[in-house]
Design a protein around this motif. Structure first.
Motif: not given
Length: 362
Positions: A35-43
């Motif tokens: 999946f791609w969480d496009r609202f948060n930046s993380d590893n």
């Protein structure tokens, strides 16, 4: 043997992924989801059999600013595919398919399913050509609306799957709209289409007979709440993001489903949104735009009301009043049932194709 299911958002926005998962589980097929969480930046994180790639790329962002996040997603996606050594793939929407199209054609010919749920960048000839190759080399390709055939190449590999779920208890009847003191119109889902919904809100602005609900996460470029405050519109209620399991309770409080997306582009004129299926399951009439495939379906099968938001407010209110005054709840439920039988026939064909795909893996 292991399958990778590639999503272009988080699980909450891909309910149809369960069709694949249920069949893979029942056949003891090893699989993982990406999946791609496009609202948060993380590893990138992995939990159980799910990867989540964290790269910020919010809806409504400038297209040029999306290039680098898309590239990072592509590179991370290819890294995971290589690491996990998937033998087969299910690609959910065309964008991730186009991002890794060379890998798909080189290593997964006839070993992937392409699942197309919307119109994206098909206006570009280079994009259409890649999608054409992806369809031709897929095991089969799924579309969620027959309206997509207006921009996709003809292919005997294309079948239809609808975004209708079977997880909810289906409503069997509908209340008498004629007896309602106040009509509730609900927009349930990601809040977008600012221009169209501003016009829609203006039609019912401060009309004591109608109240509008907007329930869901809003796009950055769709500040309808601010619009209502600036224009002193009091009969519009805004609620935030919800969970999929909240839908039955949400729809019990709604009389009409707002499915107004305008008719400016193929993105909106060809799709059949989740709200169509929500309307069928929860027995709520749908409000659709003229000049769209959704509008054609709603009109043909008697599933709601089709309007042109550019017409004078008086004309539209009169159309609503006439619809409400002539509403026959028993007949409406019958119409929903007839259309549901049609789409479940197509669903069964879709599920049969997944099982055939699975049989090639075992």
């Amino acid at each position: 043997m292991k399958i990778g299911l590639i999503g272009f958002s988080t699980r909450n926005y891909i309910p149809y992924i369960e069709y694949y998962e249920n069949i893979f589980k029942s056949n003891n097929i090893s699989y993982e989801c990406i999946f791609w969480d496009r609202f948060n930046s993380d590893n990138t994180k992995k939990k159980s059999n799910e990867y989540t790639i964290h790269v910020v790329c919010k809806p409504g962002m400038n297209k040029l600013r999306k290039i680098f996040p898309m590239y990072k997603f592509k590179m991370e996606l290819e890294r995971i595919i290589e690491k996990e050594q998937y033998t087969h793939l299910v690609v959910l929407t065309t964008v991730p398919g186009v991002l890794i199209w060379k890998k798909l054609l080189a290593g997964f010919k006839n070993k992937y399913i392409l699942d197309i749920r919307d119109y994206s960048y098909e206006k570009y000839s280079w994009y259409r050509k890649i999608v054409e190759q992806l369809i031709a080399n897929s095991y089969f390709t799924v579309i969620s609306s027959n309206g997509f055939k207006t921009f996709l190449p003809q292919s005997d590999k294309i079948i239809t799957c609808h975004n209708i779920g079977k997880n909810f208890s289906e409503e069997k009847e509908i209340g008498d709209l004629k007896k309602k003191e106040k009509i509730i119109i609900g927009f349930v889902g990601g809040v977008r289409y600012f221009d169209e919904n501003c016009k829609f809100i203006q039609i019912f602005a401060n009309n004591p007979k109608y109240q509008l609900y907007y329930i869901g996460k809003r796009n950055l470029d769709c500040d309808l709440e601010g619009y209502c405050k600036r224009n002193n519109i009091k009969n519009v209620v805004f609620k935030g993001e919800f969970k999929n399991e909240d839908k039955p309770e949400i729809y019990r409080k709604i009389d009409f489903i707002n499915a107004i997306y305008g008719n400016k582009s193929l993105e909106v004129t060809t799709a059949l949104p989740n709200r169509l299926y929500d309307g069928i399951l929860f027995k709520k009439p749908i409000i659709a735009s003229e000049g769209t495939y959704l509008g054609n379906v709603v009109d043909e099968y008697g599933l709601g009301i089709v309007i042109n938001i550019n017409k004078p407010t008086k004309n539209i209110i009169e159309k609503f009043d006439k619809y409400i005054n002539n509403f026959d709840g028993v007949n409406f439920v019958k119409k929903c049932q007839e259309f549901k039988e049609k789409i479940f026939f197509e669903q069964d064909n879709f599920l049969k194709h997944i099982r055939l795909f699975t049989s090639k893996i075992n």
